[in-house]
Design a protein around this motif. Structure first.
Motif, PDB file in Angstrom:
ATOM      1  N   THR A 128      15.202 -25.411  59.131  1.00 51.70           N
ATOM      2  CA  THR A 128      14.443 -24.165  59.174  1.00 51.70           C
ATOM      3  C   THR A 128      14.411 -23.541  57.789  1.00 51.70           C
ATOM      4  OG1 THR A 128      15.059 -23.770  61.481  1.00 51.70           O
ATOM      5  CG2 THR A 128      14.302 -21.873  60.225  1.00 51.70           C
ATOM      6  N   ILE A 129      13.231 -23.164  57.343  1.00 53.19           N
ATOM      7  CA  ILE A 129      13.074 -22.476  56.061  1.00 53.19           C
ATOM      8  C   ILE A 129      13.513 -21.031  56.268  1.00 53.19           C
ATOM      9  CG2 ILE A 129      11.411 -21.700  54.338  1.00 53.19           C
ATOM     10  CD1 ILE A 129       9.744 -24.189  55.013  1.00 53.19           C
ATOM     11  N   SER A 130      14.491 -20.594  55.483  1.00 58.32           N
ATOM     12  CA  SER A 130      15.052 -19.259  55.695  1.00 58.32           C
ATOM     13  C   SER A 130      14.358 -18.177  54.870  1.00 58.32           C
ATOM     14  CB  SER A 130      16.547 -19.268  55.395  1.00 58.32           C
ATOM     15  OG  SER A 130      16.768 -19.695  54.071  1.00 58.32           O
ATOM     16  N   LEU A 131      13.770 -18.529  53.746  1.00 60.05           N
ATOM     17  CA  LEU A 131      13.090 -17.546  52.905  1.00 60.05           C
ATOM     18  C   LEU A 131      11.608 -17.507  53.264  1.00 60.05           C
ATOM     19  CD1 LEU A 131      14.709 -18.533  49.495  1.00 60.05           C
ATOM     20  CD2 LEU A 131      15.275 -16.560  50.909  1.00 60.05           C
ATOM     21  N   THR A 132      11.212 -16.502  54.051  1.00 62.15           N
ATOM     22  CA  THR A 132       9.818 -16.405  54.482  1.00 62.15           C
ATOM     23  C   THR A 132       9.276 -15.017  54.179  1.00 62.15           C
ATOM     24  OG1 THR A 132      10.414 -15.721  56.723  1.00 62.15           O
ATOM     25  CG2 THR A 132      10.101 -18.080  56.342  1.00 62.15           C
ATOM     26  N   SER A 133       7.977 -14.952  54.001  1.00 57.66           N
ATOM     27  CA  SER A 133       7.278 -13.694  53.779  1.00 57.66           C
ATOM     28  C   SER A 133       6.088 -13.656  54.724  1.00 57.66           C
ATOM     29  CB  SER A 133       6.822 -13.616  52.322  1.00 57.66           C
ATOM     30  OG  SER A 133       6.151 -12.420  52.074  1.00 57.66           O
ATOM     31  N   SER A 134       6.020 -12.629  55.539  1.00 56.97           N
ATOM     32  CA  SER A 134       4.989 -12.533  56.577  1.00 56.97           C
ATOM     33  C   SER A 134       3.616 -12.249  55.993  1.00 56.97           C
ATOM     34  CB  SER A 134       5.354 -11.457  57.585  1.00 56.97           C
ATOM     35  OG  SER A 134       6.512 -11.835  58.283  1.00 56.97           O
ATOM     36  N   ALA A 135       2.619 -12.342  56.862  1.00 54.30           N
ATOM     37  CA  ALA A 135       1.235 -12.121  56.463  1.00 54.30           C
ATOM     38  C   ALA A 135       1.002 -10.660  56.125  1.00 54.30           C
ATOM     39  CB  ALA A 135       0.301 -12.548  57.587  1.00 54.30           C
ATOM     40  N   LEU A 136       0.125 -10.438  55.177  1.00 52.13           N
ATOM     41  CA  LEU A 136      -0.309  -9.097  54.835  1.00 52.13           C
ATOM     42  C   LEU A 136      -1.521  -8.796  55.718  1.00 52.13           C
ATOM     43  CD1 LEU A 136      -0.030  -6.646  52.936  1.00 52.13           C
ATOM     44  CD2 LEU A 136      -1.657  -7.778  51.440  1.00 52.13           C
ATOM     45  N   VAL A 137      -1.336  -7.906  56.683  1.00 52.81           N
ATOM     46  CA  VAL A 137      -2.406  -7.578  57.625  1.00 52.81           C
ATOM     47  C   VAL A 137      -3.208  -6.415  57.057  1.00 52.81           C
ATOM     48  CG1 VAL A 137      -2.934  -6.923  59.995  1.00 52.81           C
ATOM     49  CG2 VAL A 137      -0.986  -8.392  59.525  1.00 52.81           C
ATOM     50  N   LEU A 138      -4.484  -6.652  56.823  1.00 47.91           N
ATOM     51  CA  LEU A 138      -5.352  -5.674  56.176  1.00 47.91           C
ATOM     52  C   LEU A 138      -5.403  -4.349  56.937  1.00 47.91           C
ATOM     53  CD1 LEU A 138      -7.184  -5.380  53.726  1.00 47.91           C
ATOM     54  CD2 LEU A 138      -9.080  -6.198  55.121  1.00 47.91           C
ATOM     55  N   GLU A 139      -5.424  -4.399  58.262  1.00 45.05           N
ATOM     56  CA  GLU A 139      -5.481  -3.180  59.065  1.00 45.05           C
ATOM     57  C   GLU A 139      -4.235  -2.320  58.861  1.00 45.05           C
ATOM     58  OE1 GLU A 139      -5.999  -6.218  60.350  1.00 45.05           O
ATOM     59  OE2 GLU A 139      -8.127  -6.168  60.852  1.00 45.05           O
ATOM     60  N   ASN A 140      -3.051  -2.973  58.791  1.00 43.39           N
ATOM     61  CA  ASN A 140      -1.814  -2.220  58.560  1.00 43.39           C
ATOM     62  C   ASN A 140      -1.814  -1.577  57.183  1.00 43.39           C
ATOM     63  OD1 ASN A 140      -0.973  -3.085  61.045  1.00 43.39           O
ATOM     64  ND2 ASN A 140       0.430  -4.632  60.268  1.00 43.39           N
ATOM     65  N   LEU A 141      -2.311  -2.297  56.193  1.00 34.80           N
ATOM     66  CA  LEU A 141      -2.367  -1.776  54.832  1.00 34.80           C
ATOM     67  C   LEU A 141      -3.288  -0.558  54.755  1.00 34.80           C
ATOM     68  CD1 LEU A 141      -1.322  -2.405  51.991  1.00 34.80           C
ATOM     69  CD2 LEU A 141      -3.376  -3.754  51.631  1.00 34.80           C
ATOM     70  N   ILE A 142      -4.442  -0.624  55.395  1.00 31.81           N
ATOM     71  CA  ILE A 142      -5.377   0.502  55.416  1.00 31.81           C
ATOM     72  C   ILE A 142      -4.756   1.688  56.158  1.00 31.81           C
ATOM     73  CG2 ILE A 142      -7.600   1.296  56.314  1.00 31.81           C
ATOM     74  CD1 ILE A 142      -8.649  -1.550  55.718  1.00 31.81           C
ATOM     75  N   GLY A 143      -4.059   1.427  57.269  1.00 27.87           N
ATOM     76  CA  GLY A 143      -3.400   2.487  58.027  1.00 27.87           C
ATOM     77  C   GLY A 143      -2.347   3.200  57.202  1.00 27.87           C
ATOM     78  N   LYS A 144      -1.546   2.453  56.435  1.00 26.17           N
ATOM     79  CA  LYS A 144      -0.530   3.070  55.580  1.00 26.17           C
ATOM     80  C   LYS A 144      -1.180   3.909  54.486  1.00 26.17           C
ATOM     81  CE  LYS A 144       3.077  -0.341  56.291  1.00 26.17           C
ATOM     82  NZ  LYS A 144       3.874  -1.412  55.685  1.00 26.17           N
ATOM     83  N   PHE A 145      -2.263   3.395  53.922  1.00 22.77           N
ATOM     84  CA  PHE A 145      -2.968   4.133  52.882  1.00 22.77           C
ATOM     85  C   PHE A 145      -3.529   5.442  53.432  1.00 22.77           C
ATOM     86  CE2 PHE A 145      -7.035   5.125  50.788  1.00 22.77           C
ATOM     87  CZ  PHE A 145      -6.565   5.403  49.513  1.00 22.77           C
ATOM     88  N   MET A 146      -4.138   5.381  54.606  1.00 21.79           N
ATOM     89  CA  MET A 146      -4.728   6.575  55.209  1.00 21.79           C
ATOM     90  C   MET A 146      -3.646   7.599  55.560  1.00 21.79           C
ATOM     91  SD  MET A 146      -7.908   6.122  54.995  1.00 21.79           S
ATOM     92  CE  MET A 146      -8.595   7.399  56.010  1.00 21.79           C
ATOM     93  N   THR A 147      -2.513   7.153  56.084  1.00 23.72           N
ATOM     94  CA  THR A 147      -1.405   8.055  56.415  1.00 23.72           C
ATOM     95  C   THR A 147      -0.864   8.723  55.158  1.00 23.72           C
ATOM     96  OG1 THR A 147      -0.830   6.662  58.291  1.00 23.72           O
ATOM     97  CG2 THR A 147       0.841   8.207  57.544  1.00 23.72           C
ATOM     98  N   SER A 148      -0.671   7.932  54.113  1.00 25.47           N
ATOM     99  CA  SER A 148      -0.173   8.469  52.849  1.00 25.47           C
ATOM    100  C   SER A 148      -1.159   9.466  52.261  1.00 25.47           C
ATOM    101  CB  SER A 148       0.056   7.315  51.870  1.00 25.47           C
ATOM    102  OG  SER A 148       0.268   7.788  50.576  1.00 25.47           O
ATOM    103  N   PHE A 149      -2.432   9.163  52.336  1.00 26.44           N
ATOM    104  CA  PHE A 149      -3.475  10.054  51.822  1.00 26.44           C
ATOM    105  C   PHE A 149      -3.504  11.362  52.607  1.00 26.44           C
ATOM    106  CE2 PHE A 149      -7.980  11.386  51.498  1.00 26.44           C
ATOM    107  CZ  PHE A 149      -8.056  11.504  50.108  1.00 26.44           C
ATOM    108  N   ALA A 150      -3.380  11.276  53.936  1.00 25.12           N
ATOM    109  CA  ALA A 150      -3.390  12.474  54.779  1.00 25.12           C
ATOM    110  C   ALA A 150      -2.170  13.346  54.503  1.00 25.12           C
ATOM    111  CB  ALA A 150      -3.456  12.085  56.253  1.00 25.12           C
ATOM    112  N   GLU A 151      -0.976  12.719  54.335  1.00 24.74           N
ATOM    113  CA  GLU A 151       0.241  13.480  54.038  1.00 24.74           C
ATOM    114  C   GLU A 151       0.143  14.152  52.683  1.00 24.74           C
ATOM    115  OE1 GLU A 151       3.395  10.662  54.411  1.00 24.74           O
ATOM    116  OE2 GLU A 151       3.387  10.743  56.603  1.00 24.74           O
ATOM    117  N   LYS A 152      -0.439  13.472  51.714  1.00 26.02           N
ATOM    118  CA  LYS A 152      -0.590  14.045  50.371  1.00 26.02           C
ATOM    119  C   LYS A 152      -1.524  15.254  50.421  1.00 26.02           C
ATOM    120  CE  LYS A 152      -1.952  12.785  45.703  1.00 26.02           C
ATOM    121  NZ  LYS A 152      -2.516  11.750  44.858  1.00 26.02           N
ATOM    122  N   ASN A 153      -2.619  15.129  51.146  1.00 26.78           N
ATOM    123  CA  ASN A 153      -3.561  16.255  51.270  1.00 26.78           C
ATOM    124  C   ASN A 153      -2.952  17.409  52.051  1.00 26.78           C
ATOM    125  OD1 ASN A 153      -5.540  15.113  49.749  1.00 26.78           O
ATOM    126  ND2 ASN A 153      -6.706  14.317  51.481  1.00 26.78           N
TER     127      ASN A 153
END
Length: 162
Positions: A128-153
């Motif tokens: 088993t490969i122990s060092l793994t990095s999961s997929a970057l899900v575009l929807e999650n990235l946009i959601g984090k950006f929108m949340t951060s933007f809303a909190e900043k505003n």
């Protein structure tokens, strides 16, 4: 007589064209070449999120195709995706190899990228490969950006009200 010879050659030409189109469609869809029987070995990797990775997806190292994803299951204990990787036997990877799920282009197909480690011991079948990095899900990235933007505003609106 001449008409039947002409019909034979036209039929043969159409048949060869259909075989060529079928072969190209098979190759574009990700099929393996007909004559490749060098063998493979299976290793496993666990990911917390595989995004849109599918069985049959390519596995690449330095941009070179080194295998294919054979199966994806959910581990009932850890609730992580367990991915079975069929690697070509001609490629030996170190036991500390890392695997990450990458995307070809912005919205292209997902594949697994392997990065060779420095351990002199190689992966064996069933490891088993122990060092793994999961997929970057575009929807999650946009959601984090929108949340951060809303909190900043919201923070700047509170300061303006004071």
């Amino acid at each position: 007589m001449k008409k039947s010879i002409l019909e034979f050659w036209v039929g043969l030409f159409v048949l060869l064209g259909a075989v060529a189109v079928g072969f190209l469609a098979f190759r574009v869809a990700g099929g393996t070449s007909v004559g490749s029987s060098s063998g493979s070995y299976t290793v496993y990797a666990d990911f917390s999120d595989i995004g849109g990775l599918k069985a049959g997806a390519p596995i690449k190292a330095a941009g070179v195709l080194v295998g294919r994803v054979s199966d994806i299951t959910l581990d009932p204990q850890s609730y992580q995706a367990r991915v079975s990787l069929n690697l070509d036997k001609q490629y030996a990877f170190s036991s500390d190899v890392s695997a990450q799920i990458l995307t070809s282009g912005l919205l292209g197909e997902q594949y697994i990228g392997l990065m060779q480690g420095g351990d002199p011991e190689n992966l064996a079948a069933g490891d088993t490969i122990s060092l793994t990095s999961s997929a970057l899900v575009l929807e999650n990235l946009i959601g984090k950006f929108m949340t951060s933007f809303a909190e900043k505003n919201a923070g700047s609106d509170d300061k303006a009200a004071e």
